[in-house]
Write a protein that holds these residues in place. Structure first.
Motif, short mmCIF file in Angstrom:
data_model
loop_
_atom_site.label_atom_id
_atom_site.label_comp_id
_atom_site.label_asym_id
_atom_site.label_seq_id
_atom_site.Cartn_x
_atom_site.Cartn_y
_atom_site.Cartn_z
N ALA A 22 0.81 -1.22 0.00
CA ALA A 22 0.00 0.00 0.00
C ALA A 22 0.85 1.27 0.00
CB ALA A 22 -0.93 0.01 1.22
N GLY A 23 2.16 1.11 0.17
CA GLY A 23 3.04 2.27 0.18
C GLY A 23 2.98 3.07 1.47
N VAL A 24 2.64 2.40 2.59
CA VAL A 24 2.60 3.08 3.88
C VAL A 24 3.56 2.39 4.84
CG1 VAL A 24 0.22 3.81 3.57
CG2 VAL A 24 0.69 1.68 4.76
N ARG A 25 3.86 3.04 5.97
CA ARG A 25 4.74 2.48 6.99
C ARG A 25 3.98 2.31 8.29
NH1 ARG A 25 8.90 6.45 8.14
NH2 ARG A 25 9.82 4.80 9.41
N ILE A 26 4.29 1.25 9.00
CA ILE A 26 3.80 1.07 10.37
C ILE A 26 4.88 1.64 11.27
CG2 ILE A 26 3.09 -0.60 12.12
CD1 ILE A 26 2.22 -2.43 9.79
N VAL A 27 4.59 2.78 11.93
CA VAL A 27 5.66 3.57 12.54
C VAL A 27 5.64 3.58 14.06
CG1 VAL A 27 5.88 5.08 10.52
CG2 VAL A 27 4.27 5.68 12.35
N THR A 28 4.56 3.13 14.67
CA THR A 28 4.51 3.10 16.13
C THR A 28 3.44 2.10 16.54
OG1 THR A 28 4.38 4.49 18.13
CG2 THR A 28 2.79 4.95 16.38
N GLY A 29 3.42 1.75 17.83
CA GLY A 29 2.45 0.76 18.26
C GLY A 29 2.52 0.48 19.74
N ASP A 30 1.84 -0.58 20.14
CA ASP A 30 1.77 -0.96 21.54
C ASP A 30 1.46 -2.45 21.62
OD1 ASP A 30 1.80 -0.36 24.36
OD2 ASP A 30 -0.38 -0.59 24.34
N THR A 31 1.83 -3.06 22.74
CA THR A 31 1.56 -4.48 22.97
C THR A 31 1.08 -4.67 24.40
OG1 THR A 31 3.36 -5.09 21.48
CG2 THR A 31 2.52 -6.80 22.91
N LYS A 32 -0.02 -5.39 24.56
CA LYS A 32 -0.51 -5.78 25.86
C LYS A 32 -0.77 -7.28 25.84
CE LYS A 32 -0.88 -1.67 27.88
NZ LYS A 32 -0.22 -0.88 26.83
N VAL A 33 -0.55 -7.92 26.98
CA VAL A 33 -0.87 -9.34 27.14
C VAL A 33 -1.90 -9.47 28.26
CG1 VAL A 33 0.00 -11.64 27.66
CG2 VAL A 33 1.42 -10.04 26.38
#
Length: 352
Positions: free
Chosen positions: A134-145
């Motif tokens: 798609a020509g986009v970047r995944i630039v930040t995020g979060d993880t929870k368990v």
């Protein structure tokens, strides 16, 4: 980094609560799975936010678009995609149908204790591949368990920003009598594929989701027909939901022709067996566009020239409402008519 070098991952290859505790196990999970999949430079300093040069954004347009969505599909992997591709496509498409060029995404993961790490790797890899396409970047995020049983395996929330091209004024309230409604392809593929993938029914049907990022298609459409009034991706609630929103917001009657609706025979068969209506089934790579009649030929040609629009079809027109209120009317194959209403419930649970 393989599964067994991530602290907390034993011979069973499963996520543990330690991977959400903020310590070394969580850091190793983020570094070994998510950064490896999403980052151009995993060794770069990891800040608590992504940063953008305003000049770069301004070069693409004059307004920002911002959207967010959560994904809870069951099963997590299905023919044609998985929860990761679904998350990227859903967010990219919500930006694209507003006339925006998607720029960047965030991705937040809620993982259940006991989830197979190999599945998390596959989902991350498919998200990364879809974002690149798609020509986009995944630039930040979060993880929870969360503890075992607190969620069904894996939930994903994605947020996206994009830049709207100058002069673009797309709106669900912009439809006018005389406008033409075009869809870019067959309807109900995703909903039918998910239903069959669950294995609850003895249906031997080869169906795949239509999961796809539509920003290349919308760019081509807007280049060919800059006066597009409205675009919406027909996800939950299907085409019926989109057209009902259009009729209400624009104050028009949307008159569609059943014979013109592109529906795969396999999807029609599943719907007939189960008493479903393909108009209400979810799609993840389909949109409805409303264009002035004078631009219809150019818009249709632009869609059909794109790989995701080869089966595009004109399915109806907008008219002035007879009663003063917007509505959707379908002309059936037998010469009769029926009113298509907004979905009042959910045909299928956890479809996206």
């Amino acid at each position: 980094m393989n599964d067994h070098t991530i602290p907390g991952i034993g011979s069973d290859g499963r996520i543990t609560l330690a991977h959400g505790g903020g310590g070394t196990a969580m850091r190793a999970l983020i570094d070994g799975v998510f950064l490896r999949a999403f980052s151009d430079d995993p060794a770069a300093p990891q800040e608590d936010q992504a940063r953008f040069a305003l000049a770069d954004l301004a070069a693409l347009g004059d307004r920002l678009a911002f959207t967010t969505d959560s994904f809870v599909v069951d099963p997590l992997e299905f023919p044609g995609g998985d929860i990761g591709t679904l998350a990227v496509c859903g967010t990219v498409n919500d930006l694209a149908v507003g006339g925006a060029r998607p720029v960047a995404l965030s991705a937040a993961f809620i993982l259940a204790e006991g989830l197979d790490l190999a599945l998390v790797r596959r989902v991350s890899a498919s998200m990364a591949a879809c974002a690149r396409a798609a020509g986009v970047r995944i630039v930040t995020g979060d993880t929870k368990v969360v503890p075992r049983g607190a969620c069904d395996g894996l939930f994903v929330t994605t947020t996206g920003i994009g830049v709207i091209r100058p002069g673009c004024a797309i709106s669900i309230a912009a439809g006018r009598p005389g406008d033409v409604v075009i869809v870019n392809g067959t309807l109900g593929d995703h909903g039918a594929a998910i239903l069959c993938a669950r294995g609850d029914l003895a249906l031997d049907v080869a169906l795949g989701s239509d999961c796809a990022p539509l920003n290349g298609l919308t760019d081509a459409l807007l280049d060919a027909a800059p006066d597009v009034r409205c675009m919406r991706d027909a996800t939950r609630g299907g085409l019926a939901g989109v057209l009902s929103e259009l009729a209400e917001a624009s104050g028009v009657t949307v008159r569609i022709d059943e014979a013109a609706l592109p529906v795969r025979p396999e999807v029609a068969g599943v719907c007939e067996i189960l008493g479903l209506d393909p108009l209400y089934l979810a799609n993840e790579g389909k949109l409805a566009a409303v264009v002035p009649a004078a631009a219809a030929d150019a818009a249709l040609a632009a869609m059909r020239a794109h790989p995701l629009g080869r089966e595009a079809a004109v399915i109806g027109r907008l008219e002035a409402p007879a009663s003063g209120r917007g509505a959707v009317h379908l002309a059936n194959r037998f010469g009769g008519q029926r009113v298509v209403t907004m979905p009042s419930g959910e045909q299928l649970p956890r479809i996206c």
